[in-house]
Enzyme design. Structure first.
Site, PDB file in Angstrom:
ATOM      1  N   SER A  73       0.857  -1.174   0.000  1.00 43.46           N
ATOM      2  CA  SER A  73       0.000   0.000   0.000  1.00 43.46           C
ATOM      3  C   SER A  73       0.896   1.227   0.000  1.00 43.46           C
ATOM      4  CB  SER A  73      -0.896   0.011   1.243  1.00 43.46           C
ATOM      5  OG  SER A  73      -1.754   1.127   1.226  1.00 43.46           O
ATOM      6  N   HIS A 104      -7.605   7.197  -1.170  1.00 39.58           N
ATOM      7  CA  HIS A 104      -8.430   6.280  -0.373  1.00 39.58           C
ATOM      8  C   HIS A 104      -7.544   5.065  -0.131  1.00 39.58           C
ATOM      9  CE1 HIS A 104     -12.659   4.555   0.402  1.00 39.58           C
ATOM     10  NE2 HIS A 104     -11.839   3.549   0.644  1.00 39.58           N
ATOM     11  N   LEU A 105      -7.394   4.686   1.120  1.00 40.91           N
ATOM     12  CA  LEU A 105      -6.559   3.535   1.458  1.00 40.91           C
ATOM     13  C   LEU A 105      -6.879   2.361   0.542  1.00 40.91           C
ATOM     14  CD1 LEU A 105      -4.650   1.906   3.341  1.00 40.91           C
ATOM     15  CD2 LEU A 105      -6.641   1.479   4.792  1.00 40.91           C
ATOM     16  N   HIS A 106      -5.854   1.780  -0.050  1.00 37.55           N
ATOM     17  CA  HIS A 106      -6.039   0.573  -0.845  1.00 37.55           C
ATOM     18  C   HIS A 106      -4.784  -0.283  -0.771  1.00 37.55           C
ATOM     19  CE1 HIS A 106      -4.563   3.692  -3.607  1.00 37.55           C
ATOM     20  NE2 HIS A 106      -4.048   2.737  -4.370  1.00 37.55           N
ATOM     21  N   VAL A 107      -5.011  -1.574  -0.742  1.00 37.99           N
ATOM     22  CA  VAL A 107      -3.933  -2.551  -0.694  1.00 37.99           C
ATOM     23  C   VAL A 107      -3.881  -3.245  -2.048  1.00 37.99           C
ATOM     24  CG1 VAL A 107      -3.080  -4.648   0.424  1.00 37.99           C
ATOM     25  CG2 VAL A 107      -4.206  -2.868   1.786  1.00 37.99           C
TER      26      VAL A 107
END
Length: 132
Positions: A83, A95-98
């Site tokens: 991330s 936006h938080l994303h893995v």
């Protein structure tokens, strides 16, 4: 709602979703590094892991479920999980994303990670394999 990933989570924008639970949604990246490149995002808006406030823990089960799905359905030999936090680190969507990037023997190692080997025209085929 201007956040791209919030709009995907809300169903306002189409995606090739491969998993969803109460805390996370996972879908195929539209510009994949390797075949099956998947993004896992929290349902709630969180900027990045630096401001996550527990979101990382909330989405961990979805990350694990999707990692196994990619291995079992696509037969990858390995997987990169990462991330990026902040524009300077390469975060393109706030936006938080893995990223779950399946790895195959044709492009091994960390240097091979960013050598795009996936064909975006195969996204529908990959989606069918993962959701069949």
């Amino acid at each position: 709602m201007s956040c791209l990933f919030c709009r995907i989570v809300a169903g306002e924008l189409p995606s090739r979703q491969v998993h969803a639970d109460e805390h996370a949604v996972a879908f195929l990246d539209i510009a994949p590094f390797h075949r099956g490149h998947t993004l896992v995002v929290p349902r709630r808006h969180v900027e990045s892991v630096l401001s996550a406030d527990g979101a990382w823990t909330e989405i961990a089960p979805a990350v694990e479920t999707c990692a196994r799905l990619l291995r079992d359905r696509l037969g990858c030999a390995g997987l990169n999980v990462f991330s990026s936090a902040g524009e300077v680190a390469g975060q393109e969507v706030g936006h938080l994303h893995v990223h779950l990037v399946p790895r195959y023997t044709a492009a091994p190692g960390l240097r091979g990670l960013l050598e795009k080997t996936a064909d975006p025209d195969e996204l529908d085929d990959v989606h069918r394999e993962l959701t069949a």
